[in-house]
Motif scaffolding. Structure first.
Motif, mmCIF file in Angstrom:
data_model
loop_
_atom_site.group_PDB
_atom_site.id
_atom_site.type_symbol
_atom_site.label_atom_id
_atom_site.label_comp_id
_atom_site.label_asym_id
_atom_site.label_seq_id
_atom_site.Cartn_x
_atom_site.Cartn_y
_atom_site.Cartn_z
ATOM 1 N N LEU A 112 0.739 -1.402 -0.028
ATOM 2 C CA LEU A 112 0.016 -0.133 0.030
ATOM 3 C C LEU A 112 0.867 1.207 0.064
ATOM 4 N N LYS A 115 -0.026 5.206 -1.149
ATOM 5 C CA LYS A 115 -1.442 5.431 -1.048
ATOM 6 C C LYS A 115 -1.721 6.553 0.181
ATOM 7 N N ILE A 119 -4.095 5.044 3.318
ATOM 8 C CA ILE A 119 -3.896 3.562 3.762
ATOM 9 C C ILE A 119 -4.607 2.835 4.856
ATOM 10 N N LEU A 122 -7.961 1.649 3.747
ATOM 11 C CA LEU A 122 -7.665 0.308 2.950
ATOM 12 C C LEU A 122 -7.032 -0.999 3.613
ATOM 13 N N ALA A 123 -6.094 -0.496 4.610
ATOM 14 C CA ALA A 123 -5.688 -1.692 5.635
ATOM 15 C C ALA A 123 -6.746 -2.136 6.363
#
Length: 392
Positions: A112, A115, A119, A122-123
């Protein structure tokens, strides 16, 4: 002065147990009395005739040509248990990694990069692909309940696991060290049928090589996870890869990398990290050096893989001789020793003889110095492999 050849770097704390006024240890030395080794392959080495012993600072001895050394009466030592805690901790890590895909998750998160502020979200959204079961409440099968296996079994109990162990050669000391909640299996099949996780802690022999194979895997629970931090040859790679592909085996964690196991998403290969801690290296070095010193100075054998444990607590008689004799375990040998010594008018003040399979080891103390012709007569006995005098 005893001369020790070191084939690998041996921890200084081990070498420090060898008195400098009576020992010389170096990586290049002629006519050594003994050899200290860790991982170097000795199979193609030609050893000097002066070598009396080889001490491996570790438990495994696959790198040492034991049958050839035995024929020459060279005693081979190892250090069982000295690295047990290090291996135990790696096994527990392997159990966790086989369940929780932390390595894959870490690699995915690293992907990632770039980003920025996205992040965290998204994580959070991507974590569902890395779900794995807990150890608590699952059954661990431990094959081999020696120093390492027993420690693994006890720690697994403390983690809330059910533990079933198999070891047909369980020693009294190992049995006493086991948590009372560890259940004992009479057969391997009993372990295979019940275990959600299986960890192996046996030496590699003709009987154990490839023991985890298609036939064994067939009797295991679906989705079993297998840990091998013992010896690579215990697992048949082709068979376990087929089982991983079919889903019969959920994961393999091994400390023994090979071409066919790499880059398989269900396999975690480690580069033989079992004893790779500074504490384990120190413990093994100290233990190996102490055993070697006791053998060279007193003739005692403890933790030999080829000759029987033989310990004489009495000091060598002042002005006398201690005979250390490697011989075949056959009838009438001892009487031949005593006859030769009697004919030389040498009084025997003490004797110990121990056997291990086809081999035996004898410590005989006599009053006075043994003449060369008497030593030659002892060496000349057809069932004697080696005779070493230690003078008091």
């Amino acid at each position: 002065m005893y001369k020790i050849l070191t084939l690998n770097k041996i921890a200084a704390c081990g070498l420090d147990t060898l008195p400098r006024d009576n020992y010389e240890a170096a990586s290049s030395i002629s006519d050594p009395d003994a050899i200290l080794v860790r991982s170097q392959d000795m199979h193609s080495m030609e050893l000097a005739g002066s070598v009396k012993a080889v001490a491996r600072a570790g438990a495994g001895t696959n790198n040492i040509p034991i049958p050839q050394l035995t024929e020459k009466g060279i005693v081979v030592f190892n250090t069982p248990g000295a690295n047990a805690n290090a291996v135990k901790e790696l096994v527990i890590l392997a159990l966790l990694l086989s369940s929780r895909p932390a390595i894959k998750a870490n690699a995915w998160v690293n992907g990632l990069a770039g980003k920025g502020d996205e992040i965290p979200d998204l994580a959070e959204k991507g974590k569902s692909q890395f779900v794995g079961p807990e150890l608590k409440g699952k059954t661990l099968g431990v094959i081999g309940l020696g120093a390492i296996g027993a420690m693994v079994a006890n720690l697994a109990i403390s983690l809330g696991m059910e533990v079933i162990g198999y070891d047909p050669f369980l020693s009294v000391n190992a049995a006493w060290s086991l948590d009372h909640n560890v259940k004992h299996a009479e057969t391997l099949d009993a372990v295979y049928a019940k275990a959600d996780y299986i960890t192996i802690h046996v030496p590699q022999t003709n009987d154990t090589k490839g023991m985890i194979n298609a036939s064994a895997i067939k009797t295991m629970k679906d989705g079993v996870r297998i840990i091998n931090i013992a010896r690579g040859g215990l697992v048949n790679n082709a068979d376990i890869l087929a089982a991983l592909e079919s889903g019969k085996v959920a994961a393999l964690v091994t400390d023994f990398a090979s071409e066919e196991l790499l880059n398989n998403e269900k396999v975690i290969c480690l580069p033989h990290l079992g004893a790779s801690t500074p504490e384990a290296e120190d413990n093994c070095a100290v233990m190996a050096c102490k055993q070697l010193r006791d053998f060279l100075e007193n003739g005692n054998i403890v933790n030999s893989v080829n000759f029987p444990k033989t310990v004489c607590d009495n000091p060598i008689p002042a002005g006398g001789t201690r005979l250390c004799i490697c011989h075949k375990n056959v009838p009438d040998v001892i009487s031949k020793f005593t006859k030769i010594l009697g004919e030389a008018k040498l009084n025997i003040s003490g004797m110990i003889n121990q056997a291990k399979g086809e081999l035996a080891y004898n410590i005989t103390d006599v009053d006075g110095k043994i003449p060369e012709e008497t030593l030659r007569a002892l060496v000349g006995i057809d069932t004697v492999i080696k005779v070493r005098p230690i003078f008091g």
